[in-house]
Design a protein around this motif. Structure first.
Motif, mmCIF file in Angstrom:
data_model
loop_
_atom_site.group_PDB
_atom_site.id
_atom_site.type_symbol
_atom_site.label_atom_id
_atom_site.label_comp_id
_atom_site.label_asym_id
_atom_site.label_seq_id
_atom_site.Cartn_x
_atom_site.Cartn_y
_atom_site.Cartn_z
ATOM 1 N N ALA A 59 12.616 -23.052 -18.240
ATOM 2 C CA ALA A 59 12.910 -21.657 -18.432
ATOM 3 C C ALA A 59 13.629 -21.612 -19.649
ATOM 4 N N GLU A 60 13.475 -21.609 -20.748
ATOM 5 C CA GLU A 60 14.583 -21.458 -22.062
ATOM 6 C C GLU A 60 14.635 -20.242 -22.307
ATOM 7 N N ASN A 61 13.911 -19.353 -21.821
ATOM 8 C CA ASN A 61 14.228 -17.705 -21.839
ATOM 9 C C ASN A 61 15.502 -17.374 -21.041
ATOM 10 N N LEU A 62 16.098 -18.271 -20.257
ATOM 11 C CA LEU A 62 17.397 -17.925 -19.524
ATOM 12 C C LEU A 62 18.481 -18.717 -20.117
ATOM 13 N N GLN A 63 18.331 -19.413 -21.482
ATOM 14 C CA GLN A 63 19.228 -20.093 -22.439
ATOM 15 C C GLN A 63 20.350 -19.244 -22.837
ATOM 16 N N LYS A 64 21.269 -19.727 -23.204
ATOM 17 C CA LYS A 64 22.504 -18.768 -24.080
ATOM 18 C C LYS A 64 21.473 -18.145 -25.209
ATOM 19 N N THR A 65 21.771 -17.074 -25.599
ATOM 20 C CA THR A 65 21.160 -16.196 -26.664
ATOM 21 C C THR A 65 19.567 -15.868 -26.408
ATOM 22 N N GLY A 66 19.026 -16.333 -25.346
ATOM 23 C CA GLY A 66 17.710 -16.034 -24.750
ATOM 24 C C GLY A 66 16.622 -17.027 -25.369
ATOM 25 N N THR A 87 14.536 -14.991 -38.918
ATOM 26 C CA THR A 87 14.044 -13.679 -38.596
ATOM 27 C C THR A 87 14.612 -13.415 -37.167
ATOM 28 N N GLY A 88 15.553 -13.726 -36.586
ATOM 29 C CA GLY A 88 16.182 -13.520 -35.345
ATOM 30 C C GLY A 88 16.965 -14.440 -34.309
ATOM 31 N N ASN A 89 15.870 -15.284 -33.767
ATOM 32 C CA ASN A 89 16.464 -16.371 -32.691
ATOM 33 C C ASN A 89 17.293 -17.260 -33.199
ATOM 34 N N HIS A 90 16.899 -17.818 -34.394
ATOM 35 C CA HIS A 90 17.932 -18.927 -34.771
ATOM 36 C C HIS A 90 19.083 -18.240 -35.237
ATOM 37 N N GLY A 91 19.234 -16.964 -35.821
ATOM 38 C CA GLY A 91 20.487 -16.273 -36.284
ATOM 39 C C GLY A 91 21.258 -16.205 -35.192
ATOM 40 N N GLN A 92 20.568 -15.840 -34.194
ATOM 41 C CA GLN A 92 21.452 -15.303 -32.782
ATOM 42 C C GLN A 92 21.854 -16.606 -32.350
ATOM 43 N N ALA A 93 21.356 -17.557 -32.484
ATOM 44 C CA ALA A 93 21.856 -18.921 -32.060
ATOM 45 C C ALA A 93 22.952 -19.533 -32.817
ATOM 46 N N VAL A 94 23.001 -19.509 -33.980
ATOM 47 C CA VAL A 94 23.770 -19.979 -34.881
ATOM 48 C C VAL A 94 25.120 -19.076 -34.771
ATOM 49 N N VAL A 141 24.368 -14.484 -41.673
ATOM 50 C CA VAL A 141 22.955 -14.745 -41.416
ATOM 51 C C VAL A 141 22.213 -13.878 -42.485
ATOM 52 N N VAL A 142 21.196 -14.544 -43.208
ATOM 53 C CA VAL A 142 20.221 -13.549 -44.023
ATOM 54 C C VAL A 142 18.733 -13.374 -43.193
ATOM 55 N N VAL A 143 18.604 -12.152 -42.958
ATOM 56 C CA VAL A 143 17.246 -11.771 -42.160
ATOM 57 C C VAL A 143 16.490 -10.884 -43.154
ATOM 58 N N PRO A 144 15.153 -11.104 -43.008
ATOM 59 C CA PRO A 144 14.406 -10.038 -43.856
ATOM 60 C C PRO A 144 14.661 -8.379 -43.343
ATOM 61 N N ARG A 145 14.630 -7.512 -44.162
ATOM 62 C CA ARG A 145 14.654 -6.148 -43.927
ATOM 63 C C ARG A 145 13.976 -5.601 -42.786
ATOM 64 N N ASP A 146 12.719 -6.062 -42.464
ATOM 65 C CA ASP A 146 11.965 -5.816 -41.294
ATOM 66 C C ASP A 146 12.186 -6.343 -39.894
ATOM 67 N N THR A 147 13.230 -7.209 -39.856
ATOM 68 C CA THR A 147 13.633 -7.838 -38.459
ATOM 69 C C THR A 147 13.855 -6.875 -37.636
ATOM 70 N N PRO A 148 13.519 -6.864 -36.121
ATOM 71 C CA PRO A 148 13.620 -5.947 -35.469
ATOM 72 C C PRO A 148 15.216 -5.406 -34.896
ATOM 73 N N LYS A 149 15.294 -4.295 -34.760
ATOM 74 C CA LYS A 149 16.909 -4.111 -34.873
ATOM 75 C C LYS A 149 17.828 -4.660 -33.557
ATOM 76 N N VAL A 150 16.854 -4.947 -32.751
ATOM 77 C CA VAL A 150 17.421 -5.502 -31.295
ATOM 78 C C VAL A 150 17.902 -6.984 -31.707
ATOM 79 N N LYS A 151 17.365 -7.470 -32.615
ATOM 80 C CA LYS A 151 17.856 -8.943 -32.842
ATOM 81 C C LYS A 151 18.956 -8.747 -33.911
ATOM 82 N N CYS A 152 19.157 -7.906 -34.641
ATOM 83 C CA CYS A 152 20.094 -7.595 -35.796
ATOM 84 C C CYS A 152 21.323 -7.200 -34.848
#
Length: 212
Positions: free
Chosen positions: A44-51, A80-87, A100-111
């Motif tokens: 259950a790695e969805n329960l890991q730090k940063t999700g 695109t989000g998950n790795h950026g959150q983790a770093v 963190v460099v992200v594409p402009r269309d990355t979901p706002k919740v991840k940004c």
């Protein structure tokens, strides 16, 4: 099949990064066992730090940088989000600046999640080429910073510690490539049209796709 790291590196990664991570549970399901015809285990790695499990590799890579270079000016990554959150999380734990460099269309919740960990967001066009064109020298205060990539960095891979059975979007060609033991992806690299933004990069990188 050769790998760029072994059990020793995995154990060292656990020693280095373990205190910053959750020990997530392993779950089972009799119903799904019956459907699959075998016993299944769900980490259950969805329960890991940063999700996500990405926090494992990110923490290992960032703390290696901290050990090697105590005066490090910071870390940079593209995601695109998950790795950026983790770093961003790992950099916060280590007390290092992060962009963190992200594409402009990355979901706002991840940004928003990336920014909440204290990282700077830098937006690029939504294409693999555009994302990869950013280098640490593009950041005025990160001229000597470490770039951490989620698929090419051995320090990230050695701490991920997962065996993955892929469920892929149309056009991914991962199963065909694995079965043929050849890289069947066309060039240049491209994004797939899928709502699963974390896996829309069509190709896998060389250190992930290992073959004889």
């Amino acid at each position: 099949m050769s790998t760029p790291f072994g059990l020793r590196e995995v154990r060292e990664a656990y020693r280095r990064a373990g205190r910053w991570l959750h020990r997530t549970p392993v779950l089972t399901s009799r119903c799904l066992d019956q459907l699959a015809g075998r016993q299944l285990f769900f980490k259950a790695e969805n329960l890991q730090k940063t999700g996500s499990f990405k926090a494992r590799g990110a923490c290992n890579a960032v703390f290696i940088e901290k050990e090697i270079n105590p005066a490090s000016p910071g870390v940079v990554t593209h995601s695109t989000g998950n790795h950026g959150q983790a770093v961003a999380y790992a950099a916060k734990c280590a007390g290092l600046p992060c962009s963190v460099v992200v594409p402009r269309d990355t979901p706002k919740v991840k940004c928003s999640a990336i920014e909440e960990y204290g990282a700077e967001l830098v937006f690029c066009e939504p294409s693999p080429r555009s994302r990869g064109d950013f280098a640490p020298t593009d950041f005025y205060n990160f001229s000597r910073s470490l770039t951490i990539t989620q698929y090419c960095d051995v320090s990230v891979l050695s701490c991920s510690g997962l065996l993955v059975f892929p469920v892929e979007p149309a056009g991914k060609f991962l199963e065909k490539s694995l079965r043929s033991q050849e890289r069947l992806w066309p060039n240049p690299p491209q994004f797939l049209d899928t709502i699963a933004d974390a896996i829309r990069t069509q190709q896998t990188f060389e250190k992930v796709f290992l073959h004889e």
